[in-house]
Design an enzyme around this catalytic site. Sequence first.
Site, mmCIF file in Angstrom:
data_model
loop_
_atom_site.group_PDB
_atom_site.id
_atom_site.type_symbol
_atom_site.label_atom_id
_atom_site.label_comp_id
_atom_site.label_asym_id
_atom_site.label_seq_id
_atom_site.Cartn_x
_atom_site.Cartn_y
_atom_site.Cartn_z
ATOM 1 N N ASN A 129 -10.519 6.394 -4.483
ATOM 2 C CA ASN A 129 -11.437 6.855 -3.436
ATOM 3 C C ASN A 129 -12.461 7.854 -3.972
ATOM 4 O OD1 ASN A 129 -8.609 6.585 -1.464
ATOM 5 N ND2 ASN A 129 -10.439 5.416 -0.970
ATOM 6 N N LYS A 174 -2.412 5.043 -4.118
ATOM 7 C CA LYS A 174 -3.508 5.946 -3.796
ATOM 8 C C LYS A 174 -3.416 7.170 -4.718
ATOM 9 C CE LYS A 174 -5.563 4.025 -0.171
ATOM 10 N NZ LYS A 174 -7.019 3.787 -0.105
ATOM 11 N N GLU A 183 -9.661 0.930 -8.484
ATOM 12 C CA GLU A 183 -10.655 0.809 -7.410
ATOM 13 C C GLU A 183 -11.380 2.138 -7.184
ATOM 14 O OE1 GLU A 183 -10.152 0.324 -2.711
ATOM 15 O OE2 GLU A 183 -9.531 -1.480 -3.811
ATOM 16 N N ASP A 189 -6.112 3.103 -6.523
ATOM 17 C CA ASP A 189 -7.292 3.354 -5.696
ATOM 18 C C ASP A 189 -7.522 4.860 -5.676
ATOM 19 O OD1 ASP A 189 -9.330 3.440 -3.868
ATOM 20 O OD2 ASP A 189 -8.148 2.728 -2.171
ATOM 21 N N LYS A 193 -0.361 -1.166 -4.670
ATOM 22 C CA LYS A 193 -1.579 -0.365 -4.732
ATOM 23 C C LYS A 193 -1.230 1.091 -4.480
ATOM 24 C CE LYS A 193 -6.181 0.006 -2.623
ATOM 25 N NZ LYS A 193 -7.137 -0.655 -1.690
ATOM 26 N N THR A 250 0.855 -1.187 0.000
ATOM 27 C CA THR A 250 0.000 0.000 0.000
ATOM 28 C C THR A 250 0.887 1.232 0.000
ATOM 29 O OG1 THR A 250 -1.783 -1.134 1.181
ATOM 30 C CG2 THR A 250 -1.795 1.265 1.233
ATOM 31 N N LYS A 303 -13.955 -4.251 2.962
ATOM 32 C CA LYS A 303 -13.433 -3.904 4.279
ATOM 33 C C LYS A 303 -14.466 -4.340 5.308
ATOM 34 C CE LYS A 303 -10.778 0.158 2.791
ATOM 35 N NZ LYS A 303 -11.068 0.129 1.347
#
Length: 354
Positions: A184, A156, A208, A182, A154, A129, A255
């Site tokens: 968000n 962000k 994602e 990802d 992954k 991450t 999650k």
Amino acid sequence: MNLSGAEVIPYALPFLRPYVTARGRLDQREMALLRLRSADGFVGLGEAVPLSLRGGATLVTVVRELEALTQLDVLDEAAVEAAAPTLSEPSRCAALTALLDLRSRVAAAGAPSTNAPAAEDRAIACNATLVAGEPAAVAEDALAWAADGFTTFKLKLGAGDDVAQVRAVREAVGAAARIRVDVNAAWDLEGAKRALAELEPFGIELAEQPLDSLEEMAELATATSIPLAADESVTSRAEAELAAAAGACELTGIKLSKVGGPEEALAIAGVLPAYVSSALDGPVGIAAGAQVARTLAANQPERLDLAHGLATQRLFASTVAAVECELRGGMLHPPAGPGLGVELDEDALRAHRL
């Protein structure tokens, strides 16, 4: 089950470095631990991770909800379900996980010994991450994870130069590594189309939650070759069914604190291929996620090569566990004990209590 006691313990773990995403910045992760004691001395643990950056329940709310549960004359799965309309998903997750852990420990104590799976057979492949930042810093971080055996990364996105970060990581880790992003839900539809078009040459495993709504994700899915995964927009089996029917995503991250516990997680995975992600959980939440990931591996053999997002204990500066999952070579190894197998370090728990 007869309980002799129940305790709610709010605590926080500090990050080694600030955790930065498109949703904001965290310097520590606040959580609530639920500890149940049976009349015969066994202990079950559950953990609630408030998702306040995403507009969810705060720690104060979660603690209040869990303390109300501990005041019930009978605390069991039926009581949790009866209280569901007044519970946030993190609280429901903590209660159901603690009950499951307690029942598993009691059952193990009364069962004849069996040959447990070998440690390597129980290990779970995890992704690295990478916190958003300057491209060179993100690439350096990726190399540190790669040196420890991680092969899926992954990133962000949505909080900086997205393409530059992905390019830097791809150049650092090489063509064979898997990169997932990802977002968000930080992009708008047209921006997402442009961004994914720019990212396609870098061989992205999945994107994602690039957008907020399932309707927009369904449109985006027709405009990109990158597989889309849900996260925030799939929090129940019903939402998974809507996402699948709309063609909004090929798979989803799960999650446990977001969906309300292991049972709902498995129900979602019955609709969409899934991988388990940490909500920046503490050791109890990670162990619970590892158990769900092992169940998914048994139920979804076609997804055995899909890494799970459960290596986030590496992001913290400390822990409250004496025994917990261990990360070795990009693989998460669950504890060998009964139930979740987590044993708390009482001194550390006191030091981190809020």
